[in-house]
Write a protein that holds these residues in place. Structure first.
Motif, PDB file in Angstrom:
ATOM      1  N   CYS A 198     -52.779  36.786  12.561  1.00  0.00           N
ATOM      2  CA  CYS A 198     -52.985  38.137  13.096  1.00  0.00           C
ATOM      3  C   CYS A 198     -53.189  38.104  14.610  1.00  0.00           C
ATOM      4  N   ALA A 199     -53.927  37.104  15.105  1.00  0.00           N
ATOM      5  CA  ALA A 199     -54.143  37.015  16.550  1.00  0.00           C
ATOM      6  C   ALA A 199     -52.853  36.690  17.286  1.00  0.00           C
ATOM      7  N   ILE A 200     -52.053  35.796  16.726  1.00  0.00           N
ATOM      8  CA  ILE A 200     -50.767  35.464  17.344  1.00  0.00           C
ATOM      9  C   ILE A 200     -49.880  36.702  17.395  1.00  0.00           C
ATOM     10  N   ALA A 201     -49.799  37.418  16.278  1.00  0.00           N
ATOM     11  CA  ALA A 201     -48.977  38.635  16.236  1.00  0.00           C
ATOM     12  C   ALA A 201     -49.449  39.642  17.278  1.00  0.00           C
ATOM     13  N   THR A 202     -50.748  39.829  17.373  1.00  0.00           N
ATOM     14  CA  THR A 202     -51.301  40.795  18.328  1.00  0.00           C
ATOM     15  C   THR A 202     -50.929  40.438  19.759  1.00  0.00           C
ATOM     16  N   LEU A 203     -51.083  39.150  20.122  1.00  0.00           N
ATOM     17  CA  LEU A 203     -50.796  38.741  21.494  1.00  0.00           C
ATOM     18  C   LEU A 203     -49.302  38.803  21.800  1.00  0.00           C
ATOM     19  N   LEU A 204     -48.454  38.372  20.858  1.00  0.00           N
ATOM     20  CA  LEU A 204     -47.008  38.402  21.103  1.00  0.00           C
ATOM     21  C   LEU A 204     -46.500  39.830  21.236  1.00  0.00           C
ATOM     22  N   VAL A 205     -47.056  40.743  20.444  1.00  0.00           N
ATOM     23  CA  VAL A 205     -46.699  42.162  20.590  1.00  0.00           C
ATOM     24  C   VAL A 205     -47.143  42.662  21.962  1.00  0.00           C
ATOM     25  N   HIS A 206     -48.371  42.339  22.341  1.00  0.00           N
ATOM     26  CA  HIS A 206     -48.904  42.771  23.634  1.00  0.00           C
ATOM     27  C   HIS A 206     -48.055  42.257  24.790  1.00  0.00           C
ATOM     28  N   MET A 207     -47.537  41.030  24.676  1.00  0.00           N
ATOM     29  CA  MET A 207     -46.750  40.424  25.742  1.00  0.00           C
ATOM     30  C   MET A 207     -45.289  40.856  25.711  1.00  0.00           C
ATOM     31  N   GLY A 208     -44.901  41.617  24.684  1.00  0.00           N
ATOM     32  CA  GLY A 208     -43.557  42.174  24.645  1.00  0.00           C
ATOM     33  C   GLY A 208     -42.457  41.176  24.348  1.00  0.00           C
ATOM     34  N   PHE A 209     -42.729  40.191  23.506  1.00  0.00           N
ATOM     35  CA  PHE A 209     -41.707  39.196  23.178  1.00  0.00           C
ATOM     36  C   PHE A 209     -40.578  39.767  22.322  1.00  0.00           C
ATOM     37  N   GLY A 210     -40.886  40.764  21.503  1.00  0.00           N
ATOM     38  CA  GLY A 210     -39.847  41.330  20.647  1.00  0.00           C
ATOM     39  C   GLY A 210     -40.418  41.853  19.347  1.00  0.00           C
ATOM     40  N   ASN A 211     -39.580  41.909  18.323  1.00  0.00           N
ATOM     41  CA  ASN A 211     -39.966  42.434  17.008  1.00  0.00           C
ATOM     42  C   ASN A 211     -40.653  41.338  16.207  1.00  0.00           C
ATOM     43  N   VAL A 212     -41.939  41.510  15.970  1.00  0.00           N
ATOM     44  CA  VAL A 212     -42.727  40.538  15.204  1.00  0.00           C
ATOM     45  C   VAL A 212     -42.766  40.971  13.750  1.00  0.00           C
ATOM     46  N   ILE A 213     -42.481  40.031  12.860  1.00  0.00           N
ATOM     47  CA  ILE A 213     -42.530  40.288  11.417  1.00  0.00           C
ATOM     48  C   ILE A 213     -43.563  39.353  10.818  1.00  0.00           C
ATOM     49  N   LEU A 214     -44.607  39.926  10.262  1.00  0.00           N
ATOM     50  CA  LEU A 214     -45.730  39.166   9.720  1.00  0.00           C
ATOM     51  C   LEU A 214     -45.576  39.047   8.211  1.00  0.00           C
ATOM     52  N   CYS A 215     -45.716  37.821   7.705  1.00  0.00           N
ATOM     53  CA  CYS A 215     -45.588  37.566   6.264  1.00  0.00           C
ATOM     54  C   CYS A 215     -46.871  36.939   5.732  1.00  0.00           C
ATOM     55  N   ASP A 216     -47.179  37.274   4.481  1.00  0.00           N
ATOM     56  CA  ASP A 216     -48.259  36.583   3.787  1.00  0.00           C
ATOM     57  C   ASP A 216     -47.722  36.054   2.465  1.00  0.00           C
ATOM     58  N   VAL A 217     -48.596  35.707   1.560  1.00  0.00           N
ATOM     59  CA  VAL A 217     -48.171  35.106   0.299  1.00  0.00           C
ATOM     60  C   VAL A 217     -47.281  36.040  -0.509  1.00  0.00           C
ATOM     61  N   ASN A 218     -47.370  37.336  -0.256  1.00  0.00           N
ATOM     62  CA  ASN A 218     -46.556  38.308  -0.978  1.00  0.00           C
ATOM     63  C   ASN A 218     -45.244  38.643  -0.272  1.00  0.00           C
ATOM     64  N   GLY A 219     -45.009  38.042   0.894  1.00  0.00           N
ATOM     65  CA  GLY A 219     -43.786  38.312   1.627  1.00  0.00           C
ATOM     66  C   GLY A 219     -44.035  39.126   2.874  1.00  0.00           C
ATOM     67  N   ILE A 220     -43.017  39.872   3.302  1.00  0.00           N
ATOM     68  CA  ILE A 220     -43.082  40.644   4.547  1.00  0.00           C
ATOM     69  C   ILE A 220     -44.119  41.767   4.433  1.00  0.00           C
ATOM     70  N   ILE A 221     -44.966  41.873   5.453  1.00  0.00           N
ATOM     71  CA  ILE A 221     -45.953  42.949   5.509  1.00  0.00           C
ATOM     72  C   ILE A 221     -45.321  44.157   6.188  1.00  0.00           C
ATOM     73  N   CYS A 222     -45.440  45.309   5.525  1.00  0.00           N
ATOM     74  CA  CYS A 222     -44.813  46.531   6.017  1.00  0.00           C
ATOM     75  C   CYS A 222     -45.841  47.657   6.058  1.00  0.00           C
ATOM     76  N   GLU A 223     -45.705  48.533   7.029  1.00  0.00           N
ATOM     77  CA  GLU A 223     -46.557  49.709   7.123  1.00  0.00           C
ATOM     78  C   GLU A 223     -46.550  50.467   5.802  1.00  0.00           C
ATOM     79  N   GLY A 224     -47.724  50.799   5.316  1.00  0.00           N
ATOM     80  CA  GLY A 224     -47.831  51.507   4.042  1.00  0.00           C
ATOM     81  C   GLY A 224     -48.137  50.612   2.863  1.00  0.00           C
ATOM     82  N   ASP A 225     -48.076  49.289   3.043  1.00  0.00           N
ATOM     83  CA  ASP A 225     -48.416  48.374   1.949  1.00  0.00           C
ATOM     84  C   ASP A 225     -49.873  48.552   1.546  1.00  0.00           C
ATOM     85  N   GLU A 226     -50.134  48.384   0.272  1.00  0.00           N
ATOM     86  CA  GLU A 226     -51.507  48.447  -0.222  1.00  0.00           C
ATOM     87  C   GLU A 226     -52.160  47.072  -0.172  1.00  0.00           C
ATOM     88  N   GLY A 227     -53.480  47.068  -0.128  1.00  0.00           N
ATOM     89  CA  GLY A 227     -54.237  45.822  -0.214  1.00  0.00           C
ATOM     90  C   GLY A 227     -54.331  45.037   1.078  1.00  0.00           C
TER      91      GLY A 227
END
Length: 383
Positions: A198-227
């Motif tokens: 989460c910290a890496i994603a936050t900093l890379l977004v802040h620095m404007g590297f590009g489109n960050v896609i965060l995954c966990d054990v359930n796969g790609i995390i998307c806006e609106g996901d539960e849990g």
């Protein structure tokens, strides 16, 4: 027990602790005793009572960091308790001194209660110039850091989160130069949505590297996901711009960068082969998400891991001694994202452009000049 574990155990048995307190004042005469302790010491006490800021000038506070854990996420060992975490905290203190000439003291707090932990650290914070949180499990670590930043008047920094993010960003800055990719246009996949991810994603977004896609054990995390926990929920609104769903393998198709802060052997050469000349940072320890030779076999352009036995080691020791040294020198009250960005660029700058190569994108973890360069960059960006 492997050889390094056996030798480390022998070292710890012989040393019985990796740090010690050494007096900076000689006490050899009655006059020495009067100056160092009573009656003379009363005057600096009165000075600090009258002017709190003098605590930075008349004590060691401006050079002293507390390294604090609750023992819930010690290395890859998990919740092994505060006493069992002490060797790691001592080791961190030794690195603070060796690489940044910053004195640090280990404190292991025996509680799983967030309120109790926060209150304990708050109550002892006046003894230190900074608080380095260490090996605290997610998601509690997010709340603990946030609350301590609100109640403490010294910088509070969770190194597992932000130290990892800064050194990864530094490596990525130089990897982009080597591969001639464009900052802002990158597809970056991060596997592992705990503290570091989460910290890496936050900093890379802040620095404007590009489109960050965060995954966990359930796969790609998307806006609106539960849990999702609070950190993941916040990131879901600024990552995964195209609202994708799917597995890690799906996320890696066409990706420019892979960052692994999860567990070993989750990525295959076939998955790397679907990337866009991938920059691959599998940082799980001791076994990375994919071994470097396998990543290269799959077509990776650059590989960096958390291990010292492969090129491009992504190691937090490049970050925390310098960040705290700079913050302490400037009497900073907190460590901001802009200070982290400055630290990342400072680390990256230590490899001249003409020396950059696929196997040389980040300074050696043993390079003791890094801390001073980072400290200056951080101090220059204190608000």
């Amino acid at each position: 027990m492997d050889d390094i574990s056996r030798r480390s155990l022998e070292l710890h048995e012989r040393l019985q602790g990796k740090i010690e307190v050494v007096s900076r004042a000689k006490v050899e005469t009655v006059e020495d005793l009067s100056l160092v302790y009573t009656p003379g010491v009363a005057e600096p006490c009165r000075q600090i009572q009258a002017d709190y800021q003098k605590s930075w000038e008349l004590t060691r506070r401006s050079h002293l960091v507390a390294v604090i854990t609750d023992g819930t996420a010690i290395l890859g060992l998990g919740d092994i308790g505060p006493a069992a975490g002490m060797p790691v905290m001592e080791g961190k203190c030794a690195l603070f001194k060796e690489f940044g000439d910053v004195d640090a003291f280990p404190i292991c707090v025996d509680t799983h209660d967030t309120d109790e932990f926060v209150r304990t650290v708050q109550l002892i914070s006046k003894s230190f110039g900074g608080i380095n949180l260490e090996d605290i499990a997610a998601p509690r670590c997010f709340e603990i850091e946030r609350r301590l930043q609100e109640v403490c008047d010294v910088p509070v920094f969770h190194d597992d989160q932000h130290g990892t993010a800064v050194v990864l960003a530094a490596a990525l800055i130089n990897a982009i130069k080597v591969t001639h990719k464009q900052t802002g246009d990158l597809r970056i996949v991060i596997n592992g949505a705990g503290a570091a991810g989460c910290a890496i994603a936050t900093l890379l977004v802040h620095m404007g590297f590009g489109n960050v896609i965060l995954c966990d054990v359930n796969g790609i995390i998307c806006e609106g996901d539960e849990g999702l926990h609070a950190g993941q929920e916040a990131l879901s609104h600024v990552t995964n711009a195209d609202h994708e769903h799917g597995t890690l393998a799906d996320a890696l198709k066409g990706a420019d960068v892979f960052v692994g802060v999860s567990r070993g052997n989750l990525v295959t050469p076939e998955m790397v082969s679907t990337m866009n000349e991938g920059i691959v940072f599998p940082m799980a320890n001791p076994v990375p998400e994919i071994m470097p030779d396998k990543a290269l076999e799959g077509g990776a352009a650059i590989v960096g891991t958390g291990r010292s036995d492969f090129p491009n080691q992504i190691n937090n020791v490049l970050v925390f001694p310098g960040i705290f040294k700079g913050a302490l020198q400037a009497h900073a009250k907190r460590i901001t994202e802009e200070m982290e960005v400055a630290a990342a660029h400072a680390i990256a700058s230590l490899i001249p452009d003409e020396e950059l190569s696929p196997t040389n994108i980040i300074p050696s973890a043993l390079n003791k000049s890094v801390a001073d360069v980072v400290a200056k960059a951080v101090a220059d960006h204190v608000e």
